[in-house]
Design a protein around this motif. Structure first.
Motif, PDB file in Angstrom:
ATOM      1  N   MET A   1      -6.318  25.477  30.465  1.00 35.52           N
ATOM      2  CA  MET A   1      -6.036  24.175  29.833  1.00 35.52           C
ATOM      3  C   MET A   1      -4.528  23.974  29.752  1.00 35.52           C
ATOM      4  O   MET A   1      -3.793  24.833  29.285  1.00 35.52           O
ATOM      5  N   SER A   2      -4.039  22.850  30.188  1.00 38.56           N
ATOM      6  CA  SER A   2      -2.605  22.592  30.115  1.00 38.56           C
ATOM      7  C   SER A   2      -2.272  21.861  28.824  1.00 38.56           C
ATOM      8  O   SER A   2      -3.086  21.119  28.292  1.00 38.56           O
ATOM      9  N   LEU A   3      -1.097  22.090  28.347  1.00 39.32           N
ATOM     10  CA  LEU A   3      -0.667  21.458  27.108  1.00 39.32           C
ATOM     11  C   LEU A   3      -0.268  20.012  27.382  1.00 39.32           C
ATOM     12  O   LEU A   3       0.293  19.705  28.444  1.00 39.32           O
ATOM     13  N   PRO A   4      -0.550  19.147  26.432  1.00 41.91           N
ATOM     14  CA  PRO A   4      -0.166  17.736  26.625  1.00 41.91           C
ATOM     15  C   PRO A   4       1.339  17.547  26.454  1.00 41.91           C
ATOM     16  O   PRO A   4       1.986  18.336  25.773  1.00 41.91           O
ATOM     17  N   ASN A   5       1.855  16.515  27.055  1.00 40.91           N
ATOM     18  CA  ASN A   5       3.256  16.164  26.817  1.00 40.91           C
ATOM     19  C   ASN A   5       3.407  15.649  25.388  1.00 40.91           C
ATOM     20  O   ASN A   5       2.458  15.165  24.789  1.00 40.91           O
ATOM     21  N   CYS A   6       4.618  15.762  24.881  1.00 46.93           N
ATOM     22  CA  CYS A   6       4.897  15.237  23.546  1.00 46.93           C
ATOM     23  C   CYS A   6       4.676  13.717  23.538  1.00 46.93           C
ATOM     24  O   CYS A   6       5.216  13.007  24.382  1.00 46.93           O
ATOM     25  N   PRO A   7       3.874  13.218  22.593  1.00 45.40           N
ATOM     26  CA  PRO A   7       3.629  11.768  22.549  1.00 45.40           C
ATOM     27  C   PRO A   7       4.856  10.969  22.102  1.00 45.40           C
ATOM     28  O   PRO A   7       4.920   9.767  22.316  1.00 45.40           O
ATOM     29  N   CYS A   9       8.380  11.975  22.746  1.00 43.94           N
ATOM     30  CA  CYS A   9       9.498  11.958  23.692  1.00 43.94           C
ATOM     31  C   CYS A   9       9.064  12.333  25.114  1.00 43.94           C
ATOM     32  O   CYS A   9       9.886  12.414  26.017  1.00 43.94           O
ATOM     33  N   GLN A  10       7.757  12.567  25.297  1.00 41.51           N
ATOM     34  CA  GLN A  10       7.206  12.899  26.620  1.00 41.51           C
ATOM     35  C   GLN A  10       7.703  14.229  27.165  1.00 41.51           C
ATOM     36  O   GLN A  10       7.555  14.520  28.353  1.00 41.51           O
ATOM     37  N   SER A  11       8.263  15.069  26.306  1.00 48.35           N
ATOM     38  CA  SER A  11       8.711  16.386  26.770  1.00 48.35           C
ATOM     39  C   SER A  11       7.526  17.210  27.267  1.00 48.35           C
ATOM     40  O   SER A  11       6.429  17.137  26.721  1.00 48.35           O
ATOM     41  N   GLU A  12       7.755  18.000  28.307  1.00 40.97           N
ATOM     42  CA  GLU A  12       6.703  18.873  28.824  1.00 40.97           C
ATOM     43  C   GLU A  12       6.728  20.244  28.162  1.00 40.97           C
ATOM     44  O   GLU A  12       5.854  21.063  28.390  1.00 40.97           O
ATOM     45  N   TYR A  13       7.756  20.508  27.357  1.00 38.41           N
ATOM     46  CA  TYR A  13       7.930  21.851  26.834  1.00 38.41           C
ATOM     47  C   TYR A  13       7.273  22.027  25.478  1.00 38.41           C
ATOM     48  O   TYR A  13       7.863  22.544  24.542  1.00 38.41           O
ATOM     49  N   TYR A  15       4.365  23.466  22.797  1.00 40.06           N
ATOM     50  CA  TYR A  15       3.580  24.689  22.631  1.00 40.06           C
ATOM     51  C   TYR A  15       2.578  24.495  21.504  1.00 40.06           C
ATOM     52  O   TYR A  15       2.651  23.533  20.738  1.00 40.06           O
ATOM     53  N   GLU A  16       1.640  25.428  21.464  1.00 40.99           N
ATOM     54  CA  GLU A  16       0.574  25.320  20.487  1.00 40.99           C
ATOM     55  C   GLU A  16       0.859  26.269  19.327  1.00 40.99           C
ATOM     56  O   GLU A  16       1.247  27.409  19.533  1.00 40.99           O
ATOM     57  N   ASP A  17       0.678  25.785  18.124  1.00 44.09           N
ATOM     58  CA  ASP A  17       0.881  26.607  16.946  1.00 44.09           C
ATOM     59  C   ASP A  17      -0.316  26.386  16.036  1.00 44.09           C
ATOM     60  O   ASP A  17      -0.485  25.321  15.469  1.00 44.09           O
ATOM     61  N   ARG A  18      -1.167  27.446  15.903  1.00 42.39           N
ATOM     62  CA  ARG A  18      -2.472  27.302  15.246  1.00 42.39           C
ATOM     63  C   ARG A  18      -3.200  26.121  15.893  1.00 42.39           C
ATOM     64  O   ARG A  18      -3.365  26.088  17.099  1.00 42.39           O
ATOM     65  N   ASN A  19      -3.594  25.133  15.114  1.00 42.08           N
ATOM     66  CA  ASN A  19      -4.309  24.026  15.762  1.00 42.08           C
ATOM     67  C   ASN A  19      -3.420  22.796  15.923  1.00 42.08           C
ATOM     68  O   ASN A  19      -3.892  21.687  16.085  1.00 42.08           O
ATOM     69  N   MET A  20      -2.112  23.037  15.856  1.00 40.70           N
ATOM     70  CA  MET A  20      -1.178  21.934  16.053  1.00 40.70           C
ATOM     71  C   MET A  20      -0.413  22.120  17.359  1.00 40.70           C
ATOM     72  O   MET A  20      -0.230  23.237  17.831  1.00 40.70           O
ATOM     73  N   PHE A  21       0.033  21.025  17.921  1.00 40.51           N
ATOM     74  CA  PHE A  21       0.986  21.092  19.020  1.00 40.51           C
ATOM     75  C   PHE A  21       2.374  20.812  18.458  1.00 40.51           C
ATOM     76  O   PHE A  21       2.527  20.018  17.528  1.00 40.51           O
ATOM     77  N   VAL A  22       3.352  21.474  19.022  1.00 36.35           N
ATOM     78  CA  VAL A  22       4.730  21.323  18.544  1.00 36.35           C
ATOM     79  C   VAL A  22       5.627  21.005  19.734  1.00 36.35           C
ATOM     80  O   VAL A  22       5.493  21.601  20.802  1.00 36.35           O
ATOM     81  N   CYS A  23       6.542  20.063  19.531  1.00 33.74           N
ATOM     82  CA  CYS A  23       7.526  19.750  20.554  1.00 33.74           C
ATOM     83  C   CYS A  23       8.872  20.302  20.114  1.00 33.74           C
ATOM     84  O   CYS A  23       9.386  19.911  19.059  1.00 33.74           O
ATOM     85  N   PRO A  24       9.436  21.254  20.874  1.00 31.72           N
ATOM     86  CA  PRO A  24      10.718  21.838  20.480  1.00 31.72           C
ATOM     87  C   PRO A  24      11.892  20.880  20.685  1.00 31.72           C
ATOM     88  O   PRO A  24      12.969  21.086  20.143  1.00 31.72           O
ATOM     89  N   GLU A  25      11.701  19.855  21.456  1.00 31.79           N
ATOM     90  CA  GLU A  25      12.824  18.971  21.778  1.00 31.79           C
ATOM     91  C   GLU A  25      13.100  17.963  20.674  1.00 31.79           C
ATOM     92  O   GLU A  25      14.238  17.713  20.319  1.00 31.79           O
TER      93      GLU A  25
END
Ligand SMILES: [Zn+2]
Length: 111
Positions: A1-7, A9-13, A15-25
């Motif tokens: 399964m691929s991670l979604p882009n940040c909704p 800023c559209q960043s591709e980077y 990551y998943e943290d527990r049941n949340m997605f996090v955008c480092p950018e």
């Protein structure tokens, strides 16, 4: 399964943290369930506010005029196997006697 882009800023980077997605950018965090619903793209609701899905059957709740046809689609007409599409007329379907047709979800009711 691929991670979604940040909704945000559209960043591709992302990551998943527990049941949340996090955008480092940009630091945005969001919920998987919410994002997968948005990822599907289309939220189409019938006249009662029920969510419609691909393949559902619906009933037309009022007579609908059809461009180029001498008769309207009658209230109570059943429409099977709908497809959801983007736009103002968000249901793509085939109506018996009329052929392929686009309808507004606000004029139908889920069966
Ligand atoms: Zn971001």
């Amino acid at each position: 399964m691929s991670l979604p882009n940040c909704p945000m800023c559209q960043s591709e980077y992302t990551y998943e943290d527990r049941n949340m997605f996090v955008c480092p950018e940009c630091g945005h965090e969001w919920n998987e369930a919410a994002s997968s619903e948005e990822g599907e793209g289309l939220v189409v609701k019938d006249s009662n506010g029920n969510l419609l899905a691909e393949g559902d059957s619906v009933t037309v709740i009022k007579d609908l005029k059809v461009k180029g046809a001498s008769n309207p689609i009658k209230q109570g007409t059943k429409v099977k196997n709908i497809r959801l599409v983007e736009g103002d007329h968000n249901i793509d379907c085939k109506v018996d006697g009329f052929g392929p047709m686009k309808l507004k979800s606000e004029f139908v009711k889920k069966l």
